[in-house]
Design a protein around this motif. Structure first.
Motif, PDB file in Angstrom:
ATOM      1  N   THR A  83       3.185   5.989  -6.004  1.00  0.00           N
ATOM      2  CA  THR A  83       2.717   6.181  -7.384  1.00  0.00           C
ATOM      3  C   THR A  83       1.680   7.289  -7.456  1.00  0.00           C
ATOM      4  O   THR A  83       1.727   8.147  -8.352  1.00  0.00           O
ATOM      5  N   ASN A  84       0.742   7.301  -6.518  1.00  0.00           N
ATOM      6  CA  ASN A  84      -0.291   8.346  -6.499  1.00  0.00           C
ATOM      7  C   ASN A  84       0.323   9.724  -6.281  1.00  0.00           C
ATOM      8  O   ASN A  84      -0.131  10.717  -6.873  1.00  0.00           O
ATOM      9  N   TRP A 119       0.836  -1.200   0.000  1.00  0.00           N
ATOM     10  CA  TRP A 119       0.000   0.000   0.000  1.00  0.00           C
ATOM     11  C   TRP A 119       0.873   1.252   0.000  1.00  0.00           C
ATOM     12  O   TRP A 119       0.559   2.247  -0.673  1.00  0.00           O
ATOM     13  N   ALA A 159       2.074   1.830  -3.487  1.00  0.00           N
ATOM     14  CA  ALA A 159       1.007   2.423  -4.303  1.00  0.00           C
ATOM     15  C   ALA A 159       0.841   3.898  -3.971  1.00  0.00           C
ATOM     16  O   ALA A 159       0.529   4.718  -4.847  1.00  0.00           O
TER      17      ALA A 159
END
Length: 409
Positions: free
Chosen positions: A272-273, A266, A269
């Motif tokens: 990346t966001n 998580w 991720a």
């Protein structure tokens, strides 16, 4: 000379009382807001990553040695074994951990909790967040209360207990129910991973489980550089394999990433966001500044025509307006950094912005961590992206005719 003209134009807006055109002001505000959002975003992302990793490492360590599932509920770790592991290159410290699940009960409520054993040799565990009431127990013989326990604030509300109250905890061991009484020494916020976690004396939990003084549920290894976890794991495995401490024990060793793949994935991720958001906000700031530069050129049409009539080259004029635009960008970035820093420091100290559902994010406030290197990279990236985006609009200067510009009113 180009820089001189740019400075005169930049300062003339104020000194001559003309002021900057509204659209140019909006462009500067756009740069300010874009950079402010980017800096706050990376600070919040860094805060989340730091807090989540602290919770994970507080519970499992960077490396975790435990009995193979189904073979035993504890391992034997004499001081000689701990000293041997402590000498492995890269290992910073070793924490024997004793854990028991139980049911905390009062006259009005009961809650299932996990108790982790603490002793006087351990430093405060980051798993237990921020102390909001009472204190972090020392677990020394001279402790001011008998059998101190540190509870999550949310659990204390459910049980309707506060600092100084007695709390009964029931343990199911060997088909028998065992009872231990604790005194609430403090309450902490955050730190919940799955079930509520409390901190209690390790020797009490060892007696409940029938463990010896050198027994532990797991060994948590903290290393100097978490990125070297796999390399240090190999060294620890080789050292254990060559010793006699594991001859009668079946043990396994894992990294925090292997034990908590969902959480750490998580966080990946989340990176990346953040990159996507930074790119979008950088483009927004760049396009607003392009609009401002076009207005600047149109506003200074007579100035451009005069310089062209005097023999200035188009490349020289483009540099003048590029310098001017970058000065305005610098002003916007200065305000963006200042506002973002103030907001981040306020949130860091007062934690005004709270999370609606702490169970999802494992904390009850929005964490913020200012990383100066990351801030520098965001500023440099914004400056470079804006500069590159402004190169194209300056070519409209070549379309301005000196004759028409001097007639233009």
């Amino acid at each position: 000379m180009d820089l001189f003209f740019a400075r005169r134009l930049f300062g003339g807006n104020r000194n001559e009382g003309r002021g900057i055109a509204p659209i140019v002001r909006l462009s500067v505000i756009g740069i300010t807001l874009s950079l402010m959002v980017m800096l706050i975003t990376v600070s919040i992302a860094a805060g989340f990553k730091h807090n989540i990793r602290s919770l994970v490492y507080g519970y499992t360590g960077h490396l975790c040695i435990a009995p193979v599932a189904g073979t035993a509920d504890h391992l034997h770790a004499p001081r000689e074994m701990l000293a041997m592991l402590d000498d492995v290159p890269g290992v910073e410290r070793i924490v024997p951990s004793v854990e028991m699940t139980g049911v905390a009960k009062t006259d009005s409520a009961f809650v299932g909790i996990m108790l982790i054993g603490g002793d006087s040799l351990q430093s405060p565990n980051p798993l237990f967040g921020k102390i909001v009431s009472g204190r972090y127990p020392s677990f020394r013989a001279a402790d001011s209360v008998d059998n101190p326990i540190l509870l999550p604030q949310a659990t204390a509300r459910q049980l309707r207990v506060s600092t100084g109250d007695k709390l009964r905890v029931y343990f199911a061991r060997d088909d028998r129910m065992r009872l231990r009484a604790f005194t609430v020494a403090g309450l902490y916020s955050g730190g919940k991973i799955g079930v509520p976690i409390a901190l209690a004396p390790a020797d009490v939990l060892r007696r409940v489980g029938g463990f010896g003084a050198d027994d532990a549920g797991r060994l948590l290894l903290y290393i100097d550089n978490p990125d070297d976890a796999d390399r240090v794991l190999t060294r620890v495995f080789d050292r254990l394999s060559a010793s006699s401490f594991v001859e009668d024990q079946r043990l396994t060793i894992n990294t925090a990433a292997e034990l908590n793949p969902v959480m750490l994935d998580w966080l990946s991720a989340l990176d990346t966001n953040v990159v996507i958001l930074l790119t979008l906000m950088g483009l927004v700031g760049g396009f607003t500044m392009i609009a401002g530069l076009v207005v600047l050129v149109m506003d200074k049409t007579q100035f451009i025509g005069t310089l062209k009539a005097l023999g200035s080259s188009e490349s020289s004029l483009r540099r003048i307006f590029l310098y001017l635009a970058m000065m305005l960008v610098g002003r916007g970035m200065l305000w963006g950094n200042a506002i973002a820093l103030v907001l981040c420091l306020l949130q860091q100290h007062f934690r005004w912005v709270r999370l609606l559902d702490p169970d999802i994010y494992y904390m009850d406030y929005v964490p913020v961590q200012v990383d100066w290197l990351t801030w520098l990279m965001v500023n440099l990236g914004t400056l470079l992206l804006t500069f590159l985006m402004l190169l194209v609009p300056t070519h409209i200067i070549s379309r301005i005719s000196p004759v028409r510009a001097l007639r233009f009113e």
